[in-house]
Scaffold this motif. Sequence first.
Motif, PDB file in Angstrom:
ATOM      1  N   HIS A  87      -3.297  -8.924  -7.277  1.00 47.19           N
ATOM      2  CA  HIS A  87      -4.218  -9.580  -8.189  1.00 47.19           C
ATOM      3  C   HIS A  87      -3.963  -9.137  -9.637  1.00 47.19           C
ATOM      4  O   HIS A  87      -4.030  -9.947 -10.575  1.00 47.19           O
ATOM      5  CB  HIS A  87      -5.656  -9.259  -7.774  1.00 47.19           C
ATOM      6  N   ILE A 116      -5.698   1.800  -6.708  1.00 45.34           N
ATOM      7  CA  ILE A 116      -6.000   0.429  -6.282  1.00 45.34           C
ATOM      8  C   ILE A 116      -5.224   0.186  -4.987  1.00 45.34           C
ATOM      9  O   ILE A 116      -4.307   0.949  -4.665  1.00 45.34           O
ATOM     10  CB  ILE A 116      -5.607  -0.619  -7.358  1.00 45.34           C
ATOM     11  N   ASP A 117      -5.588  -0.847  -4.251  1.00 40.52           N
ATOM     12  CA  ASP A 117      -4.867  -1.129  -3.002  1.00 40.52           C
ATOM     13  C   ASP A 117      -3.909  -2.303  -3.210  1.00 40.52           C
ATOM     14  O   ASP A 117      -3.840  -2.892  -4.306  1.00 40.52           O
ATOM     15  CB  ASP A 117      -5.830  -1.333  -1.828  1.00 40.52           C
ATOM     16  N   LEU A 142      -5.487  -5.199 -16.512  1.00 37.26           N
ATOM     17  CA  LEU A 142      -6.589  -5.138 -15.553  1.00 37.26           C
ATOM     18  C   LEU A 142      -7.941  -4.983 -16.256  1.00 37.26           C
ATOM     19  O   LEU A 142      -8.959  -5.477 -15.778  1.00 37.26           O
ATOM     20  CB  LEU A 142      -6.350  -3.974 -14.574  1.00 37.26           C
ATOM     21  N   ALA A 153      -5.228 -13.579  -3.637  1.00 40.44           N
ATOM     22  CA  ALA A 153      -5.040 -12.585  -4.702  1.00 40.44           C
ATOM     23  C   ALA A 153      -3.895 -12.981  -5.628  1.00 40.44           C
ATOM     24  O   ALA A 153      -3.839 -12.535  -6.775  1.00 40.44           O
ATOM     25  CB  ALA A 153      -4.769 -11.210  -4.099  1.00 40.44           C
ATOM     26  N   ILE A 156     -11.983 -10.900  -1.830  1.00 40.11           N
ATOM     27  CA  ILE A 156     -11.256  -9.746  -2.365  1.00 40.11           C
ATOM     28  C   ILE A 156     -12.216  -8.797  -3.070  1.00 40.11           C
ATOM     29  O   ILE A 156     -13.026  -9.212  -3.893  1.00 40.11           O
ATOM     30  CB  ILE A 156     -10.177 -10.217  -3.360  1.00 40.11           C
ATOM     31  N   SER A 170       0.852  -1.197   0.000  1.00 41.54           N
ATOM     32  CA  SER A 170       0.000   0.000   0.000  1.00 41.54           C
ATOM     33  C   SER A 170       0.884   1.242   0.000  1.00 41.54           C
ATOM     34  O   SER A 170       0.653   2.191  -0.735  1.00 41.54           O
ATOM     35  CB  SER A 170      -0.885   0.052   1.248  1.00 41.54           C
ATOM     36  N   ILE A 199      -3.781  -5.380  -2.271  1.00 41.88           N
ATOM     37  CA  ILE A 199      -4.348  -6.682  -2.641  1.00 41.88           C
ATOM     38  C   ILE A 199      -4.803  -6.668  -4.100  1.00 41.88           C
ATOM     39  O   ILE A 199      -4.591  -7.622  -4.852  1.00 41.88           O
ATOM     40  CB  ILE A 199      -5.489  -7.071  -1.662  1.00 41.88           C
ATOM     41  N   GLN A 200      -5.365  -5.559  -4.508  1.00 39.53           N
ATOM     42  CA  GLN A 200      -5.759  -5.419  -5.922  1.00 39.53           C
ATOM     43  C   GLN A 200      -4.526  -5.382  -6.826  1.00 39.53           C
ATOM     44  O   GLN A 200      -4.565  -5.876  -7.964  1.00 39.53           O
ATOM     45  CB  GLN A 200      -6.607  -4.146  -6.096  1.00 39.53           C
ATOM     46  N   LEU A 229      -8.447   2.346   1.200  1.00 40.44           N
ATOM     47  CA  LEU A 229      -8.241   0.932   0.867  1.00 40.44           C
ATOM     48  C   LEU A 229      -9.573   0.195   0.822  1.00 40.44           C
ATOM     49  O   LEU A 229     -10.485   0.490   1.591  1.00 40.44           O
ATOM     50  CB  LEU A 229      -7.343   0.263   1.904  1.00 40.44           C
TER      51      LEU A 229
END
Lengths: 307, 224
Positions: A133, A126-127, A145, A182, B199, A108, A129-130, B156
Amino acid sequence: MKSGSRLERVLEAGHFAFTGELGPPQGANVEAIRKKASHLKGITDAVNITDNQTAVVRMASWAAALVAIQEGLEPNYQMVCRDRNRIAMQSDILGASAHGIRNMLCLSGDHQQFGNHPSTKGVFDIDSIQLIHMVKGMRDDKKFLNGDEIDGSPQIFIGAAANPFAEPFEWRVHRLAKKISAGADFIQTQCIYDMKLFREWMKQANDMGLTEKVHILAGVTPLKSGGMARYMATNVSGIIIPQEIIDRVANAPKGKAAEEGIKICVEQIEELKEIKGVHGIHLMAIEWEHRVPEIAERAKLIPRPQV
Amino acid sequence: MIVAERKPIDEIKEMVKSFKRVLNVGCGGCTSICHSGGQKEVDLLNEELNKAFELDHIPLQIDSFTIERQCNADFYLLLDEKMQSYDAVLSMACGAGVQFLSDRIPEKPVFPALNTIFVGVDRDLGWFEENCRSCGECVLGKTGGICPVTRCAKSLFNGPCGGTAHEGKCEVSKDTPCAWYEIHKRLKQQNRLENILLITPAREWRNQTRGTLVQEAYKERYAK
């Protein structure tokens, strides 16, 4: 092999991995990188190249990573969500892969308020985790994406961070699980000082079967002085340093605090090696790269395996 | 409600000081409710400006007029005509109101007396807090009624980040609760933690170009 990186080969062969860290300079001083790199070459499997850490402007992490490659290191390219949107991120990931960067750590990022441009506009399109992914989708599905086809997918071993020491504690293992689903291939943890809490988190991870799916590298940072220990304990969010560790460094005889810090660090590594599911050590010797060879030797992390 | 705060007096002075006749227009809507731009605040500002200009020997006449809302043409009946006799207009509405007013009188300079800061709620008397960023894709149903876009410093969607400090505070400030700590707590209380186990994919930001909305029932009326 997903990326063919040394780190991936070491971990997949079942060896205990060892990664270090190299912070790029606040300028175009290439020699500063070469000097730091000289202490880490041949000692570590990969070296994290931090991305404007603490939101202070530094040389781009991909650029410093390329210098690291020239110096014979394998970079672990860090990327934070604070400074770039999905267009810039995907473009940088392609560029990094094209230049031979094979590991990436998706973060992050420290909030811009902590840095030297506190009033900048944080991106956070985006964060983390995104981001994980997205990299996985680019690598495995060969898709951007938005679903468009990629002409030459990036070969990246995907890393993520985990912090077992931030609240809510009971949620932390679930966040780890999310990062794994992810697409994270390996995890590097926040600096561990509270061994009891770390063991608890690892037990949860083992019980949930997460350690079967991901390689966890335990993070350690040697304390240089009592002042540093106290500063980190009070001012750095998400770090817990038990009082007895602070006391050990703070009460060391004059001129011996750093030695005590290294001694603690070596003890921690020995202890971490024995914990089920820990597949390596991530040593963050902040502005202390020259002490890494000594720590590695005393903790019996070298010689590194041939893979 | 849209929350705004008054600009520093020196900045307002600088904007209007070169004019002879200025009309300060208050707004009876949101900025009146948050005690920043209603009739009372218009009078206070004018008093301050008059004193300041008198001290500086700057001859400037500043009058006041407040309408119910500056963001709707129905309330401009008297104001439209009144503005004609002034050199410049100062608006104590939110940014939307200032623009609406500017469009009514494009030949004259219009200045904002306020900084519009957020969409928020009354925490207590005279205490307001931001709760919505108008992102265009509300996730509150999943996050226990706590907005991660507004209340998480990093916006987030799969939080909390690793910076959550002692007792669930945000790394940015010890006075700011971590939004994701609060979301976790509330969903746990409601036995709905499964909401955040999956997610949340990258979102489609809808607030990156100017938004317009025509309600279904009015579509025909505005059809070209």
